[in-house]
Design a protein around this motif. Structure first.
Motif, PDB file in Angstrom:
ATOM      1  N   GLY A  83      50.579 -40.356  -9.312  1.00 12.00           N
ATOM      2  CA  GLY A  83      49.595 -39.279  -9.427  1.00 12.00           C
ATOM      3  C   GLY A  83      49.260 -38.838 -10.830  1.00 12.00           C
ATOM      4  N   ALA A  84      49.712 -39.613 -11.839  1.00 16.65           N
ATOM      5  CA  ALA A  84      49.423 -39.215 -13.225  1.00 16.65           C
ATOM      6  C   ALA A  84      48.065 -39.738 -13.676  1.00 16.65           C
ATOM      7  CB  ALA A  84      50.505 -39.751 -14.159  1.00 16.65           C
ATOM      8  N   GLN A  85      47.352 -38.936 -14.435  1.00 18.47           N
ATOM      9  CA  GLN A  85      46.128 -39.383 -15.098  1.00 18.47           C
ATOM     10  C   GLN A  85      46.270 -39.276 -16.617  1.00 18.47           C
ATOM     11  OE1 GLN A  85      43.434 -41.006 -14.400  1.00 18.47           O
ATOM     12  NE2 GLN A  85      42.548 -40.659 -16.444  1.00 18.47           N
ATOM     13  N   ARG A  86      47.108 -38.337 -17.085  1.00 16.44           N
ATOM     14  CA  ARG A  86      47.282 -38.149 -18.533  1.00 16.44           C
ATOM     15  C   ARG A  86      48.692 -38.580 -18.915  1.00 16.44           C
ATOM     16  NH1 ARG A  86      45.846 -32.378 -20.793  1.00 16.44           N
ATOM     17  NH2 ARG A  86      47.514 -31.687 -19.398  1.00 16.44           N
ATOM     18  N   VAL A  87      48.775 -39.440 -19.896  1.00 18.34           N
ATOM     19  CA  VAL A  87      50.080 -39.943 -20.335  1.00 18.34           C
ATOM     20  C   VAL A  87      50.271 -39.614 -21.808  1.00 18.34           C
ATOM     21  CG1 VAL A  87      51.510 -41.999 -20.678  1.00 18.34           C
ATOM     22  CG2 VAL A  87      50.000 -41.849 -18.677  1.00 18.34           C
ATOM     23  N   LEU A  88      51.338 -38.896 -22.093  1.00 13.91           N
ATOM     24  CA  LEU A  88      51.694 -38.629 -23.482  1.00 13.91           C
ATOM     25  C   LEU A  88      52.888 -39.516 -23.823  1.00 13.91           C
ATOM     26  CD1 LEU A  88      51.190 -37.043 -26.060  1.00 13.91           C
ATOM     27  CD2 LEU A  88      52.796 -35.320 -25.215  1.00 13.91           C
ATOM     28  N   ALA A  89      52.665 -40.437 -24.743  1.00 16.28           N
ATOM     29  CA  ALA A  89      53.704 -41.393 -25.123  1.00 16.28           C
ATOM     30  C   ALA A  89      54.462 -40.847 -26.326  1.00 16.28           C
ATOM     31  CB  ALA A  89      53.055 -42.725 -25.481  1.00 16.28           C
ATOM     32  N   LEU A  90      55.758 -40.680 -26.187  1.00 18.33           N
ATOM     33  CA  LEU A  90      56.595 -40.297 -27.332  1.00 18.33           C
ATOM     34  C   LEU A  90      57.113 -41.592 -27.947  1.00 18.33           C
ATOM     35  CD1 LEU A  90      58.676 -37.400 -25.694  1.00 18.33           C
ATOM     36  CD2 LEU A  90      56.374 -37.319 -26.666  1.00 18.33           C
ATOM     37  N   ASN A  91      56.815 -41.788 -29.219  1.00 16.62           N
ATOM     38  CA  ASN A  91      57.227 -43.025 -29.887  1.00 16.62           C
ATOM     39  C   ASN A  91      58.030 -42.695 -31.138  1.00 16.62           C
ATOM     40  OD1 ASN A  91      54.288 -43.719 -28.648  1.00 16.62           O
ATOM     41  ND2 ASN A  91      55.588 -45.528 -28.633  1.00 16.62           N
ATOM     42  N   THR A  92      59.238 -43.205 -31.190  1.00 12.27           N
ATOM     43  CA  THR A  92      60.054 -43.065 -32.390  1.00 12.27           C
ATOM     44  C   THR A  92      59.574 -44.105 -33.406  1.00 12.27           C
ATOM     45  OG1 THR A  92      61.880 -42.294 -31.049  1.00 12.27           O
ATOM     46  CG2 THR A  92      62.439 -43.166 -33.205  1.00 12.27           C
ATOM     47  N   VAL A  93      59.326 -43.674 -34.621  1.00 17.42           N
ATOM     48  CA  VAL A  93      58.689 -44.564 -35.604  1.00 17.42           C
ATOM     49  C   VAL A  93      59.349 -44.430 -36.970  1.00 17.42           C
ATOM     50  CG1 VAL A  93      56.435 -44.429 -34.441  1.00 17.42           C
ATOM     51  CG2 VAL A  93      56.988 -42.805 -36.277  1.00 17.42           C
ATOM     52  N   GLY A  94      58.996 -45.370 -37.855  1.00 18.21           N
ATOM     53  CA  GLY A  94      59.294 -45.248 -39.266  1.00 18.21           C
ATOM     54  C   GLY A  94      58.043 -44.751 -39.977  1.00 18.21           C
ATOM     55  N   GLY A  95      58.245 -44.004 -41.059  1.00 20.28           N
ATOM     56  CA  GLY A  95      57.108 -43.494 -41.822  1.00 20.28           C
ATOM     57  C   GLY A  95      56.808 -44.414 -43.007  1.00 20.28           C
ATOM     58  N   ILE A  96      55.535 -44.692 -43.212  1.00 19.10           N
ATOM     59  CA  ILE A  96      55.146 -45.580 -44.318  1.00 19.10           C
ATOM     60  C   ILE A  96      54.493 -44.785 -45.447  1.00 19.10           C
ATOM     61  CG2 ILE A  96      53.673 -47.538 -44.972  1.00 19.10           C
ATOM     62  CD1 ILE A  96      53.983 -48.624 -42.129  1.00 19.10           C
ATOM     63  N   THR A  97      53.587 -43.899 -45.115  1.00 17.15           N
ATOM     64  CA  THR A  97      52.866 -43.158 -46.158  1.00 17.15           C
ATOM     65  C   THR A  97      53.426 -41.741 -46.281  1.00 17.15           C
ATOM     66  OG1 THR A  97      51.160 -42.657 -44.526  1.00 17.15           O
ATOM     67  CG2 THR A  97      50.730 -44.506 -46.013  1.00 17.15           C
ATOM     68  N   GLU A  98      53.044 -41.128 -47.414  1.00 16.00           N
ATOM     69  CA  GLU A  98      53.665 -39.879 -47.856  1.00 16.00           C
ATOM     70  C   GLU A  98      53.748 -38.760 -46.816  1.00 16.00           C
ATOM     71  OE1 GLU A  98      52.444 -37.390 -51.625  1.00 16.00           O
ATOM     72  OE2 GLU A  98      52.223 -39.563 -51.902  1.00 16.00           O
ATOM     73  N   ARG A  99      52.695 -38.620 -46.007  1.00 14.80           N
ATOM     74  CA  ARG A  99      52.675 -37.496 -45.052  1.00 14.80           C
ATOM     75  C   ARG A  99      53.708 -37.653 -43.936  1.00 14.80           C
ATOM     76  NH1 ARG A  99      46.966 -37.131 -42.412  1.00 14.80           N
ATOM     77  NH2 ARG A  99      47.224 -39.385 -42.388  1.00 14.80           N
ATOM     78  N   PHE A 100      54.280 -38.865 -43.813  1.00 12.71           N
ATOM     79  CA  PHE A 100      55.088 -39.150 -42.625  1.00 12.71           C
ATOM     80  C   PHE A 100      56.555 -39.406 -42.968  1.00 12.71           C
ATOM     81  CE2 PHE A 100      50.714 -40.138 -41.403  1.00 12.71           C
ATOM     82  CZ  PHE A 100      50.603 -39.414 -40.223  1.00 12.71           C
ATOM     83  N   GLY A 101      57.187 -38.410 -43.577  1.00 15.57           N
ATOM     84  CA  GLY A 101      58.620 -38.512 -43.862  1.00 15.57           C
ATOM     85  C   GLY A 101      59.448 -38.268 -42.608  1.00 15.57           C
ATOM     86  N   PRO A 102      60.766 -38.525 -42.695  1.00 15.60           N
ATOM     87  CA  PRO A 102      61.650 -38.316 -41.541  1.00 15.60           C
ATOM     88  C   PRO A 102      61.516 -36.907 -40.962  1.00 15.60           C
ATOM     89  CG  PRO A 102      62.806 -39.500 -43.251  1.00 15.60           C
ATOM     90  CD  PRO A 102      61.471 -39.128 -43.830  1.00 15.60           C
ATOM     91  N   ARG A 103      61.523 -36.818 -39.649  1.00 13.74           N
ATOM     92  CA  ARG A 103      61.463 -35.592 -38.839  1.00 13.74           C
ATOM     93  C   ARG A 103      60.055 -35.021 -38.703  1.00 13.74           C
ATOM     94  NH1 ARG A 103      67.288 -32.584 -39.894  1.00 13.74           N
ATOM     95  NH2 ARG A 103      68.469 -34.525 -39.818  1.00 13.74           N
ATOM     96  N   VAL A 104      59.068 -35.718 -39.233  1.00 14.32           N
ATOM     97  CA  VAL A 104      57.684 -35.275 -39.046  1.00 14.32           C
ATOM     98  C   VAL A 104      57.211 -35.701 -37.652  1.00 14.32           C
ATOM     99  CG1 VAL A 104      55.301 -35.794 -39.808  1.00 14.32           C
ATOM    100  CG2 VAL A 104      57.082 -35.230 -41.482  1.00 14.32           C
ATOM    101  N   LEU A 105      56.388 -34.860 -37.028  1.00 17.24           N
ATOM    102  CA  LEU A 105      55.701 -35.240 -35.787  1.00 17.24           C
ATOM    103  C   LEU A 105      54.261 -35.594 -36.143  1.00 17.24           C
ATOM    104  CD1 LEU A 105      56.854 -32.397 -33.331  1.00 17.24           C
ATOM    105  CD2 LEU A 105      57.833 -34.685 -33.611  1.00 17.24           C
ATOM    106  N   GLY A 106      53.748 -36.659 -35.552  1.00 16.11           N
ATOM    107  CA  GLY A 106      52.374 -37.078 -35.836  1.00 16.11           C
ATOM    108  C   GLY A 106      51.640 -37.447 -34.560  1.00 16.11           C
ATOM    109  N   CYS A 107      50.334 -37.352 -34.617  1.00 13.59           N
ATOM    110  CA  CYS A 107      49.509 -37.755 -33.475  1.00 13.59           C
ATOM    111  C   CYS A 107      48.458 -38.728 -34.019  1.00 13.59           C
ATOM    112  CB  CYS A 107      48.869 -36.521 -32.843  1.00 13.59           C
ATOM    113  SG  CYS A 107      48.099 -36.835 -31.255  1.00 13.59           S
TER     114      CYS A 107
END
Ligand code: HPA
Length: 254
Positions: A83-107
């Protein structure tokens, strides 16, 4: 499968370090089998502030499945059938560029697919209709916007936008690979963003990625010789995850 599908407000797929949604209440577990086979594990459906939410651990609840062996089609088919129509995927990632250091959340709002050899379409079986879905904007704009607005309302820091590079894994990348991905325009690197996002589009599901930065990707941090350990990854995911319950609640409150 044949399950009476009462609508689900949001389905959440958890990645490395995220194997349950602690705040779900009145949880029922489903073990669906789909035409693509069994999903990674049970789908837990419960309520959060009165909203029906489904949760599925992408790697299995004991993290037994490496990224290339996940049955992405079965996972999405199961969520849709329940019955789902909206899926929010949580993805653990590595950060490459400056804005994305450890513990940052991004969309992120874009992706590049470097994976290979994974079943990446619903057109795999002979006789199935050939689909050429539009994928110029790989994440569903309305769901992305809902996540970004919810983060602002909930006071959870979130970087809006960025390009997710999906690698094959399960090994981490070389510094040269990350340098190339940076030149390609990638901000984040993970192993599970594809084929999941492309399949979600083929299934007609709304899909967005909430990326949790666990580490600087190889050679991307201050210390170019830094070694990435699983413990650092898990510690940083655990720390960054404190923002998830208020963010999810705000997404559901809409
Ligand atoms: N590379 C790929 N996938 C990842 C990483 C990484 O550095 N960190 C967490 N998932």
């Amino acid at each position: 499968m044949n399950v009476a599908a009462a609508p689900i407000d949001l389905a959440v797929i958890g990645g490395t370090g995220l194997y349950q949604l602690a705040d779900l209440q009145d949880v029922e577990s489903h073990q669906p089998v789909t035409r693509y086979g069994a999903p990674s594990g049970p789908v837990r459906i419960g309520t959060l502030d009165g909203h029906r939410v489904a949760f599925l651990a992408r790697h299995g609840e004991g993290h037994s499945l490496p990224p290339h062996q996940i049955n992405y089609r079965a996972n999405l088919a199961a969520l849709q059938a329940l019955g789902a129509q909206r899926v929010l995927a949580l993805n653990t990632v590595g950060g490459i560029t400056e804005r994305f250091g450890p513990r940052v959340l991004g969309c992120p709002d874009q992706l590049i697919d470097y994976t290979w050899g994974r079943i990446s379409t619903l057109c795999e079986e002979p006789g199935t209709e050939v689909l050429h879905v539009d994928f110029g904007e790989p994440y569903t704009r309305s769901l992305r916007e809902a996540v970004v607005a919810a983060a602002a309302r909930a006071g959870v820091a979130l970087v809006d936008g960025g390009c997710y590079g999906a690698t094959q894994g399960p090994r981490l990348e070389t510094r040269a690979e990350i340098a190339r991905m940076k030149r390609d325009g990638c901000d984040l690197v993970g192993m599970t963003g594809m084929p999941e996002a492309g399949l979600a589009r083929e299934f007609g599901l709304d899909y967005a990625c909430l990326a949790i930065v666990a580490n600087w990707a190889a050679g991307a941090g201050q210390d170019p010789d830094e070694v990435i350990t699983l413990q650092d990854v898990l510690d940083n995911v655990a720390a960054a995850s404190s923002g998830l319950p208020p963010l999810l609640r705000a997404v559901l409150a809409g």
